[in-house]
Design a protein around this motif. Structure first.
Motif, PDB file in Angstrom:
ATOM      1  N   GLY A 132      37.906  32.505   0.358  1.00 19.08           N
ATOM      2  CA  GLY A 132      36.674  32.950  -0.259  1.00 19.08           C
ATOM      3  C   GLY A 132      36.488  34.452  -0.245  1.00 19.08           C
ATOM      4  N   THR A 133      35.697  34.932  -1.197  1.00 15.81           N
ATOM      5  CA  THR A 133      35.320  36.341  -1.266  1.00 15.81           C
ATOM      6  C   THR A 133      33.819  36.401  -1.560  1.00 15.81           C
ATOM      7  N   GLN A 134      33.116  37.242  -0.831  1.00 14.87           N
ATOM      8  CA  GLN A 134      31.661  37.290  -0.910  1.00 14.87           C
ATOM      9  C   GLN A 134      31.203  38.126  -2.096  1.00 14.87           C
ATOM     10  N   VAL A 135      30.276  37.561  -2.847  1.00 15.76           N
ATOM     11  CA  VAL A 135      29.612  38.278  -3.936  1.00 15.76           C
ATOM     12  C   VAL A 135      28.122  38.328  -3.614  1.00 15.76           C
ATOM     13  N   THR A 136      27.570  39.526  -3.591  1.00 12.51           N
ATOM     14  CA  THR A 136      26.154  39.712  -3.327  1.00 12.51           C
ATOM     15  C   THR A 136      25.544  40.520  -4.458  1.00 12.51           C
ATOM     16  N   VAL A 137      24.517  39.953  -5.081  1.00 19.41           N
ATOM     17  CA  VAL A 137      23.850  40.607  -6.206  1.00 19.41           C
ATOM     18  C   VAL A 137      22.436  40.972  -5.771  1.00 19.41           C
ATOM     19  N   SER A 138      22.132  42.247  -5.791  1.00 23.06           N
ATOM     20  CA  SER A 138      20.810  42.712  -5.385  1.00 23.06           C
ATOM     21  C   SER A 138      19.895  42.813  -6.597  1.00 23.06           C
TER      22      SER A 138
ATOM     23  N   LYS B  50      23.284  37.953 -11.684  1.00 30.89           N
ATOM     24  CA  LYS B  50      21.918  37.701 -11.259  1.00 30.89           C
ATOM     25  C   LYS B  50      21.899  37.497  -9.749  1.00 30.89           C
ATOM     26  N   PRO B  51      20.750  37.735  -9.117  1.00 25.63           N
ATOM     27  CA  PRO B  51      20.674  37.491  -7.665  1.00 25.63           C
ATOM     28  C   PRO B  51      21.077  36.067  -7.285  1.00 25.63           C
ATOM     29  N   GLU B  52      20.800  35.106  -8.137  1.00 29.22           N
ATOM     30  CA  GLU B  52      21.163  33.716  -7.834  1.00 29.22           C
ATOM     31  C   GLU B  52      22.659  33.460  -7.908  1.00 29.22           C
ATOM     32  N   ASP B  53      23.440  34.436  -8.351  1.00 24.17           N
ATOM     33  CA  ASP B  53      24.897  34.310  -8.316  1.00 24.17           C
ATOM     34  C   ASP B  53      25.463  34.671  -6.941  1.00 24.17           C
ATOM     35  N   THR B  54      24.623  35.155  -6.053  1.00 18.37           N
ATOM     36  CA  THR B  54      25.071  35.511  -4.703  1.00 18.37           C
ATOM     37  C   THR B  54      25.622  34.289  -3.990  1.00 18.37           C
ATOM     38  N   ALA B  55      26.853  34.399  -3.518  1.00 18.00           N
ATOM     39  CA  ALA B  55      27.522  33.273  -2.855  1.00 18.00           C
ATOM     40  C   ALA B  55      28.900  33.704  -2.389  1.00 18.00           C
ATOM     41  N   LEU B  56      29.508  32.833  -1.620  1.00 18.63           N
ATOM     42  CA  LEU B  56      30.929  32.972  -1.282  1.00 18.63           C
ATOM     43  C   LEU B  56      31.711  32.245  -2.379  1.00 18.63           C
ATOM     44  N   TYR B  57      32.609  32.962  -3.029  1.00 19.66           N
ATOM     45  CA  TYR B  57      33.356  32.413  -4.154  1.00 19.66           C
ATOM     46  C   TYR B  57      34.763  32.038  -3.711  1.00 19.66           C
ATOM     47  N   TYR B  58      35.152  30.805  -4.056  1.00 16.48           N
ATOM     48  CA  TYR B  58      36.454  30.265  -3.695  1.00 16.48           C
ATOM     49  C   TYR B  58      37.264  29.949  -4.949  1.00 16.48           C
ATOM     50  N   CYS B  59      38.559  30.160  -4.884  1.00 18.89           N
ATOM     51  CA  CYS B  59      39.416  29.608  -5.917  1.00 18.89           C
ATOM     52  C   CYS B  59      40.150  28.393  -5.334  1.00 18.89           C
TER      53      CYS B  59
ATOM     54  N   LEU C 280      46.307  30.557  -1.416  1.00 20.03           N
ATOM     55  CA  LEU C 280      45.452  31.270  -2.350  1.00 20.03           C
ATOM     56  C   LEU C 280      44.674  32.354  -1.612  1.00 20.03           C
ATOM     57  N   VAL C 281      44.649  33.545  -2.190  1.00 20.02           N
ATOM     58  CA  VAL C 281      43.924  34.657  -1.580  1.00 20.02           C
ATOM     59  C   VAL C 281      43.031  35.303  -2.628  1.00 20.02           C
ATOM     60  N   GLU C 282      41.721  35.223  -2.376  1.00 23.24           N
ATOM     61  CA  GLU C 282      40.749  35.812  -3.298  1.00 23.24           C
ATOM     62  C   GLU C 282      40.471  37.267  -2.947  1.00 23.24           C
ATOM     63  N   SER C 283      40.092  38.036  -3.947  1.00 27.42           N
ATOM     64  CA  SER C 283      39.686  39.423  -3.743  1.00 27.42           C
ATOM     65  C   SER C 283      38.747  39.828  -4.867  1.00 27.42           C
ATOM     66  N   GLY C 284      38.105  40.977  -4.700  1.00 26.49           N
ATOM     67  CA  GLY C 284      37.273  41.517  -5.759  1.00 26.49           C
ATOM     68  C   GLY C 284      35.779  41.353  -5.557  1.00 26.49           C
ATOM     69  N   GLY C 285      35.399  40.654  -4.498  1.00 28.33           N
ATOM     70  CA  GLY C 285      33.980  40.493  -4.238  1.00 28.33           C
ATOM     71  C   GLY C 285      33.347  41.799  -3.779  1.00 28.33           C
ATOM     72  N   GLY C 286      32.018  41.784  -3.681  1.00 22.01           N
ATOM     73  CA  GLY C 286      31.320  42.978  -3.223  1.00 22.01           C
ATOM     74  C   GLY C 286      29.845  42.898  -3.505  1.00 22.01           C
ATOM     75  N   LEU C 287      29.189  44.034  -3.353  1.00 17.82           N
ATOM     76  CA  LEU C 287      27.758  44.156  -3.590  1.00 17.82           C
ATOM     77  C   LEU C 287      27.551  44.853  -4.933  1.00 17.82           C
ATOM     78  N   VAL C 288      26.730  44.253  -5.772  1.00 19.01           N
ATOM     79  CA  VAL C 288      26.472  44.799  -7.094  1.00 19.01           C
ATOM     80  C   VAL C 288      24.999  44.587  -7.441  1.00 19.01           C
ATOM     81  N   GLN C 289      24.459  45.459  -8.255  1.00 19.05           N
ATOM     82  CA  GLN C 289      23.075  45.300  -8.694  1.00 19.05           C
ATOM     83  C   GLN C 289      22.992  44.264  -9.805  1.00 19.05           C
ATOM     84  N   ALA C 290      21.846  43.669  -9.932  1.00 19.00           N
ATOM     85  CA  ALA C 290      21.616  42.706 -11.007  1.00 19.00           C
ATOM     86  C   ALA C 290      21.922  43.365 -12.349  1.00 19.00           C
ATOM     87  N   GLY C 291      22.599  42.596 -13.198  1.00 20.43           N
ATOM     88  CA  GLY C 291      23.025  43.125 -14.485  1.00 20.43           C
ATOM     89  C   GLY C 291      24.413  43.716 -14.482  1.00 20.43           C
TER      90      GLY C 291
END
Length: 124
Positions: A117-123, A87-96, A4-15
């Motif tokens: 995993g793919t990292q999601v960071t919400v500012s 939301k900022p609390e969604d910030t995490a490493l996401y795994y499938c 399994l290979v995840e993709s699509g994570g990144g840095l995004v603003q809240a909302g």
């Protein structure tokens, strides 16, 4: 064996929104229930969403219900996680993960194969 290979994570603003993808190797993807989990620093891995092998049944954590949507395309051996109203609390490493028992479950120990995993960071 499934890889399994995840993709699509990144840095995004809240909302904002992101769509995660998880590409699976092998010809038996449609035989597995699939799940998404996440892990924030210093916290345990937690369930996010799961989908049955046909896509007809889904399950969500209360914290993401109404904001996240899990889906799959068995012809493309891919499972997706559309994440809206982040939301900022969604910030995490996401795994499938893939479950050979085909049961839609929230329990990480039930899953047999995991991506890196793919990292999601919400500012804020």
């Amino acid at each position: 064996q499934v890889q399994l290979v995840e993709s699509g994570g990144g840095l995004v603003q809240a909302g904002g929104s992101l769509r995660l993808s998880c590409a699976a190797s092998g010809r038996t993807f449609s035989s597995y229930a699939m799940g998404w989990f996440r892990q924030a620093p210093g916290k345990e891995r937690e369930f996010v969403a799961a989908i049955s092998k046909s896509g007809g049944s889904t399950l969500y954590a209360d914290s993401v219900k109404g904001r996240f949507t899990i889906s799959r395309d068995n012809a493309k051996n891919t499972v997706y996680l559309q994440m809206n109203s982040l939301k900022p609390e969604d910030t995490a490493l996401y795994y499938c993960a893939a479950d050979r028992t085909m049961v839609v479950t929230t329990i990480p120990q039930s899953y047999d194969y995991w991506g890196q995993g793919t990292q999601v960071t919400v500012s804020s």
